[in-house]
Motif scaffolding. Structure first.
Motif, short mmCIF file in Angstrom:
data_model
loop_
_atom_site.label_atom_id
_atom_site.label_comp_id
_atom_site.label_asym_id
_atom_site.label_seq_id
_atom_site.Cartn_x
_atom_site.Cartn_y
_atom_site.Cartn_z
N VAL A 121 0.88 -1.16 0.00
CA VAL A 121 0.00 0.00 0.00
C VAL A 121 0.92 1.21 0.00
CG1 VAL A 121 -1.85 1.22 1.20
CG2 VAL A 121 -1.76 -1.29 1.27
N LEU A 162 -0.90 -0.99 -4.44
CA LEU A 162 -2.13 -0.20 -4.36
C LEU A 162 -1.69 1.22 -4.03
CD1 LEU A 162 -4.31 -2.62 -2.21
CD2 LEU A 162 -4.46 -2.24 -4.69
N CYS A 214 -9.78 -1.15 -2.43
CA CYS A 214 -8.55 -1.96 -2.39
C CYS A 214 -8.88 -3.44 -2.56
CB CYS A 214 -7.81 -1.74 -1.08
SG CYS A 214 -7.00 -0.13 -0.91
#
Length: 164
Positions: free
Chosen positions: A8, A99, A157
């Motif tokens: 992330v 992401l 996500c």
């Protein structure tokens, strides 16, 4: 055993740690925050408002690559600002998914300025991160709009992971 390896990414204050921790819990994966792997010298530099150089980040990236290799699945919150940094981490696992928590500087600064007890301080440091940011292409990472609630960001996500 879940073998997803997810980073992330985004600038400081974009929600990497919060979203990453919730994502890891949802996916039953271990969560790691790349900030925890900075050397004391790097933390001191950032605490003093000095942006890190590529040289400062080299050993840190190596440590993160080892972490990625050591775990069959994980969620890692990591700025991964430059393409070269992401490429270095990809060498650790070709199965790595990024992401990208994407937002503009004003939105991120409004969140950032509410944080307490974090070594990353000052708008100039955030401006430095935006200046260094080499936003990933759609082929490198799934962009997630952070102007939404945390719950919607998490849902986006999970959808990105499912449809990858």
């Amino acid at each position: 055993m879940n073998t997803e390896k997810i980073i992330v990414m985004g600038v400081s204050g974009s929600g990497k740690s919060l979203v990453g921790a919730r994502l890891a819990r949802t996916l039953a994966l271990p969560f790691f925050d790349a900030d925890d792997f900075h050397s004391p010298a790097n933390i001191e530099k950032m605490s003093n408002g000095v942006p890190l150089s590529d040289t400062d980040r080299a050993d840190w990236l190596d440590d993160l690559a080892e972490l990625i290799q050591a775990h069959p699945g994980l969620v890692l919150a990591c700025s991964a600002l430059k393409k070269g940094y992401r490429d270095r981490l990809r060498l650790a696992s070709q199965n790595l998914m990024f992401l990208y928590l994407e937002g503009d500087i004003d939105m991120v600064w409004s969140r950032h300025s509410q944080r307490e007890d974090h070594y990353f301080t000052g708008k100039s440091m955030l401006e430095s991160q935006f200046a260094q940011l080499e936003a990933p292409t759609e082929f490198e990472a799934m962009a997630i709009d952070i102007s939404q609630s945390v719950e919607v960001v998490l849902k986006d996500c999970l959808h990105a992971i499912k449809t990858r």
